[in-house]
Design a protein around this motif. Structure first.
Motif, short mmCIF file in Angstrom:
data_model
loop_
_atom_site.label_atom_id
_atom_site.label_comp_id
_atom_site.label_asym_id
_atom_site.label_seq_id
_atom_site.Cartn_x
_atom_site.Cartn_y
_atom_site.Cartn_z
N LEU A 160 0.88 -1.24 -0.08
CA LEU A 160 0.17 -0.10 -0.09
C LEU A 160 1.07 1.08 0.03
O LEU A 160 0.58 2.38 -0.74
CB LEU A 160 -0.89 0.13 1.39
N ARG A 161 1.98 1.31 0.61
CA ARG A 161 2.89 2.31 0.78
C ARG A 161 3.69 2.71 -0.46
O ARG A 161 4.09 3.66 -0.89
CB ARG A 161 3.77 2.24 1.95
N GLN A 162 3.37 1.66 -1.49
CA GLN A 162 4.36 1.88 -2.70
C GLN A 162 3.29 2.59 -3.81
O GLN A 162 3.60 2.78 -4.91
CB GLN A 162 4.74 0.66 -3.23
N SER A 163 2.03 2.58 -3.34
CA SER A 163 0.88 2.98 -4.20
C SER A 163 1.12 4.78 -4.62
O SER A 163 1.86 5.27 -3.69
CB SER A 163 -0.55 3.02 -3.70
N GLN A 164 0.54 5.02 -5.49
CA GLN A 164 0.76 6.24 -6.11
C GLN A 164 0.08 7.30 -5.20
O GLN A 164 0.93 8.33 -4.69
CB GLN A 164 0.11 6.71 -7.51
N ALA A 165 -1.02 7.00 -4.46
CA ALA A 165 -1.69 7.96 -3.43
C ALA A 165 -0.79 8.00 -2.36
O ALA A 165 -0.68 8.92 -1.80
CB ALA A 165 -3.11 7.36 -3.06
N ALA A 166 -0.20 6.76 -1.88
CA ALA A 166 0.67 6.90 -0.75
C ALA A 166 2.02 7.95 -0.79
O ALA A 166 2.46 8.47 0.17
CB ALA A 166 1.00 5.52 -0.33
#
Length: 214
Positions: A160-166
């Motif tokens: 999740l931390r690698q997502s664009q939003a994060a």
């Protein structure tokens, strides 16, 4: 001030489904108190959020208070007594036992006057999402049928931390909530996105397909 903000607030921000999928009515109140708090010194926004969390905790922990906010048939006198009880308990949860701010008090009074106390959980949810967006925080809610094992939770949080939003957020907070009705799998809510990987969702889709084929 809050009543004025409610009357003049712009079109409410559309928020993600999050914990409870706050209603459009609740979001109007969320926007109103958020807008009113922003016009005050910065510490007021933090204080109001802390107070709303204390109110939420009070309602969740005391069955009588939960029954109170969901009962639309109470008299004006009973509503006043109930609000006093909620505010008193919320003040007691404050580390410094500080008095509840007028903004928060007025919010509850207006909700009670308009017969909308049942919207309190959604109002608080919407307010939290607005504050998180304002501060550049990304709150990720992972709802699962049972608590996620530590290794799976760690791996999921890394992804999740690698997502664009994060990557665009200043900070990321991942919370795991348990909802046995999901049967298995999990649902991930963040920002305006919701990813449903639950068994319940799959069963529903299967039922729909079967019904259409009959």
């Amino acid at each position: 001030m809050l009543a004025s903000a409610f009357r003049t607030s712009a079109t409410p921000v559309v928020l993600g489904r999050g914990r409870r999928a706050a209603s459009s009515i609740a979001l109007k109140y969320s926007n109103a108190i958020y807008s009113a708090a922003l016009k005050q010194p910065p510490q007021v926004l933090t204080k109001v959020q802390s107070e709303l969390h204390a109110i939420s905790k009070s309602v969740d922990e005391v069955p009588e208070l939960k029954a109170f906010i969901t009962n639309p048939t109470l008299s004006a006198k009973d509503r006043a007594l109930g609000l006093d009880a909620i505010l008193a308990r919320a003040e007691g949860l404050s580390p410094k036992k500080e008095a509840i701010s007028d903004l928060t008090k007025n919010l509850l009074f207006i909700l009670a006057e308009n017969g909308r106390l049942a919207e309190v959980p959604g109002v608080i949810e919407g307010f939290d999402e607005l504050v998180a967006k304002y501060r550049g925080e990304l709150e990720v809610l992972v709802t699962s049928a049972a608590p996620l094992p530590k290794d799976i939770a760690t791996k999921l949080e890394t992804i999740l931390r690698q997502s664009q939003a994060a990557q665009q957020a200043k900070s990321v907070k991942v919370t795991n909530k348990v909802n046995p009705s999901l049967l298995g799998g999990f649902v991930v809510d963040f920002g305006d996105k919701s990813i449903d990987l639950s068994v319940f969702s799959r069963v529903n889709k299967l039922n729909n397909i079967l019904q259409q084929s009959v």
